[in-house]
Motif scaffolding. Structure first.
Motif, PDB file in Angstrom:
ATOM      1  N   GLU A  14      33.412  36.580  42.585  1.00  0.00           N
ATOM      2  CA  GLU A  14      33.402  37.464  43.752  1.00  0.00           C
ATOM      3  C   GLU A  14      34.109  38.775  43.469  1.00  0.00           C
ATOM      4  O   GLU A  14      33.797  39.798  44.061  1.00  0.00           O
ATOM      5  N   SER A  15      35.078  38.741  42.547  1.00  0.00           N
ATOM      6  CA  SER A  15      35.851  39.944  42.237  1.00  0.00           C
ATOM      7  C   SER A  15      35.161  40.741  41.134  1.00  0.00           C
ATOM      8  O   SER A  15      34.843  40.192  40.071  1.00  0.00           O
TER       9      SER A  15
ATOM     10  N   SER B 275      43.092  47.213  45.807  1.00  0.00           N
ATOM     11  CA  SER B 275      42.426  45.967  45.407  1.00  0.00           C
ATOM     12  C   SER B 275      43.385  44.788  45.367  1.00  0.00           C
ATOM     13  O   SER B 275      42.943  43.632  45.318  1.00  0.00           O
TER      14      SER B 275
ATOM     15  N   TYR C  62      36.970  49.076  43.670  1.00  0.00           N
ATOM     16  CA  TYR C  62      36.739  48.872  42.241  1.00  0.00           C
ATOM     17  C   TYR C  62      36.093  50.096  41.604  1.00  0.00           C
ATOM     18  O   TYR C  62      36.517  50.560  40.538  1.00  0.00           O
TER      19      TYR C  62
ATOM     20  N   TYR D 143      36.518  42.648  39.213  1.00  0.00           N
ATOM     21  CA  TYR D 143      37.454  42.697  38.091  1.00  0.00           C
ATOM     22  C   TYR D 143      37.307  41.482  37.179  1.00  0.00           C
ATOM     23  O   TYR D 143      37.896  41.439  36.101  1.00  0.00           O
TER      24      TYR D 143
ATOM     25  N   SER E 251      43.370  37.764  40.037  1.00  0.00           N
ATOM     26  CA  SER E 251      44.213  38.727  40.745  1.00  0.00           C
ATOM     27  C   SER E 251      44.694  39.808  39.786  1.00  0.00           C
ATOM     28  O   SER E 251      44.689  39.632  38.570  1.00  0.00           O
TER      29      SER E 251
ATOM     30  N   ALA F 179      40.486  42.212  46.616  1.00  0.00           N
ATOM     31  CA  ALA F 179      39.982  42.302  45.245  1.00  0.00           C
ATOM     32  C   ALA F 179      38.462  42.307  45.153  1.00  0.00           C
ATOM     33  O   ALA F 179      37.906  42.635  44.107  1.00  0.00           O
ATOM     34  N   ILE F 180      37.775  41.940  46.237  1.00  0.00           N
ATOM     35  CA  ILE F 180      36.313  41.882  46.165  1.00  0.00           C
ATOM     36  C   ILE F 180      35.658  43.138  46.740  1.00  0.00           C
ATOM     37  O   ILE F 180      34.428  43.231  46.776  1.00  0.00           O
TER      38      ILE F 180
END
Length: 469
Positions: free
Chosen positions: A102-103, A162, A172, A105, A109, A166-167
């Protein structure tokens, strides 16, 4: 549709915290699974198909955990208990993998402390450079550095945001695009400073006309930015639609790789300039005038052209400074002797060299990182970005706080772009004296420059053909 939910872990950790699902959610999970399995996948966009796949995987993994927990609560057979525990373990890995997916990155985290620290550093250095726009008149440098540091600040603002979301793809993309293109602006300021140093020492030490460095390399930076922007836009659109982002990523890599090539060429010109300014007249004899006592204070071993001497002169120790002052100074453009005598000026070549190397390291890192892809090792391990990207740019930002051209070259801009274009910095030496030739930009190719013996001097005579200026 069930085939979309099949999943096996790529990497099984030796230890993890097992997930637990509230049994009261089982009715909702059953309803979610049934509704997804009833959906016809024909005609669904890839984005929607991938979204359904993730929801189905999560619901099935959660359902498995609830069922296994019920087994563990009632079973007594060791083999059954082990099988139920294994099912919870694998479903836990499935849910963790879904969270990572989902992230953008591709990690669970981000590290809070370094992201906030870098955000503060770039905020302060950006504000400092912005204030120097008001205080100083080095407009080319100020605008370039302000733009670069503003982008670094916005990039780490995106990463800091983020931390709590984060998502969020917008956060991003903010950090990805800003941090990718920021160094191009910083290099633009350094190209301008190189042109200034070329004039301050004398054009004879440069392989190109001073302004050519700005025109050519800033042009390369702009082209690099355009290529990176196109690639970044393509990759971001593909990511939002869960499509293949590789074509856009490849274009971004090409843009950064082009920037690395341009910087490599710049390094050749920069090192060549330093070598020529340190050693071009290293074997010339010194005259004996009223500075005779001072002249004999310098270490003549620096006259030997060698890598070790180059490093010593670049790092500007006490003996190196004496050699520059008592021997090399006589061969530099006398019009700007007052600038070269400023306290910070002799350290400026070292500062610029460190800055260029730091940005160079950062750009090479980015090429390798993007070549590995958005799920590659460098991209998914934040420590490399913090050290090979953020730290490198931080070094540059902090170096140019005390070494802003306002403090190094002086409050007033002694060398304007107009002056450089008009060749007003050129010197013409004659018998026993020097005069400043204020011409209108005529071609000086082929002019002869002479320094003849003066009363009280040992005979010195050298002629050279100037570069075309």
């Amino acid at each position: 549709m069930a085939t979309l939910s099949s999943w096996t872990p790529d990497h099984v950790p030796s230890i993890t915290t097992l997930s637990s699902i509230n049994p009261t959610h089982i009715t909702g999970l059953e309803s979610t699974i049934s509704s997804i399995l009833a959906v016809s996948v024909d005609g669904l966009a890839r984005k929607d198909l991938v979204s359904l796949q993730y929801v189905l995987r999560g619901a099935q993994a959660s359902m498995t955990i609830v069922q296994a927990e019920n087994v563990i609560a009632t079973a007594t057979d060791e083999a059954v208990l082990a099988q139920a525990t294994s099912a919870i373990f694998e479903s836990t890995l499935n849910l963790v993998d879904l969270k990572i997916s989902e992230s953008p990155y591709n990690t669970l985290s981000l590290d809070k402390a370094p992201n906030i620290i870098y955000l503060i550093i770039f905020a302060l250095t950006f504000l400092y450079t912005l204030l120097m726009i008001i205080k100083s008149r080095y407009h080319w440098y100020n605008v370039a550095f302000s733009g670069g540091l503003a982008l670094e600040f916005m990039g780490f603002l995106g990463r800091t945001l983020s931390l709590t979301d984060a998502i969020n793809m917008n956060y991003y993309l903010l950090q990805l695009i800003c941090l990718t293109i920021a160094p191009a602006f910083l290099m633009g300021g350094i190209y301008f400073l190189f042109a200034q140093l070329t004039v301050i020492h004398g054009r004879r030490y440069s392989l190109l006309k001073p302004m050519w460095y700005s025109y050519f390399f800033i042009g390369c930076d702009i082209l690099s930015l355009v290529i990176q922007a196109i690639g970044g836009a393509m990759a971001s659109i593909a990511s939002k639609n869960n499509d293949n982002a590789k074509p856009g990523t490849d274009i971004m890599i090409a843009g950064i790789a082009f920037q690395v090539v341009a910087m490599s060429v710049f390094l050749v010109f920069w090192i060549s300039f330093l070598v020529r300014s340190y050693f071009r007249y290293s074997q010339s004899q010194d005259g004996e005038n009223e500075l005779k006592q001072e002249i004999h204070q310098y270490d003549s071993s620096f006259k030997k052209r060698s890598f070790i001497n180059f490093i010593f002169l670049l790092f500007n120790g006490k003996k190196a400074r004496e050699y520059k002052s008592y021997h090399l100074e006589q061969f530099y453009n006398p019009k700007f002797a007052s600038i070269r005598s400023r306290k910070l000026f002799s350290w400026f070549p070292l500062v610029m060299t460190i800055a260029v190397i730091a940005i160079y390291i950062r750009c090479i890192y980015r090429v390798v990182e993007l070549a590995q892809g958005f799920s590659g090792y460098l991209m998914t391990h934040e420590v490399y970005l913090m050290v090979l990207d953020a730290l490198m740019i931080t070094i540059v930002a902090l170096l140019f706080v005390p070494f802003h051209p306002y403090f190094v070259l002086g409050p007033e801009v002694a060398i304007s772009v107009k002056s450089i274009k008009g060749n007003h910095d050129e010197q013409v030496y004659s018998e026993g004296q020097s005069s400043i030739r204020e011409d209108d930009g005529d071609d000086l190719e082929g002019t002869t420059r002479e320094v003849s013996s003066q009363e009280g001097f040992d005979k010195i005579s050298f002629k050279e053909k100037d570069n075309k200026v």
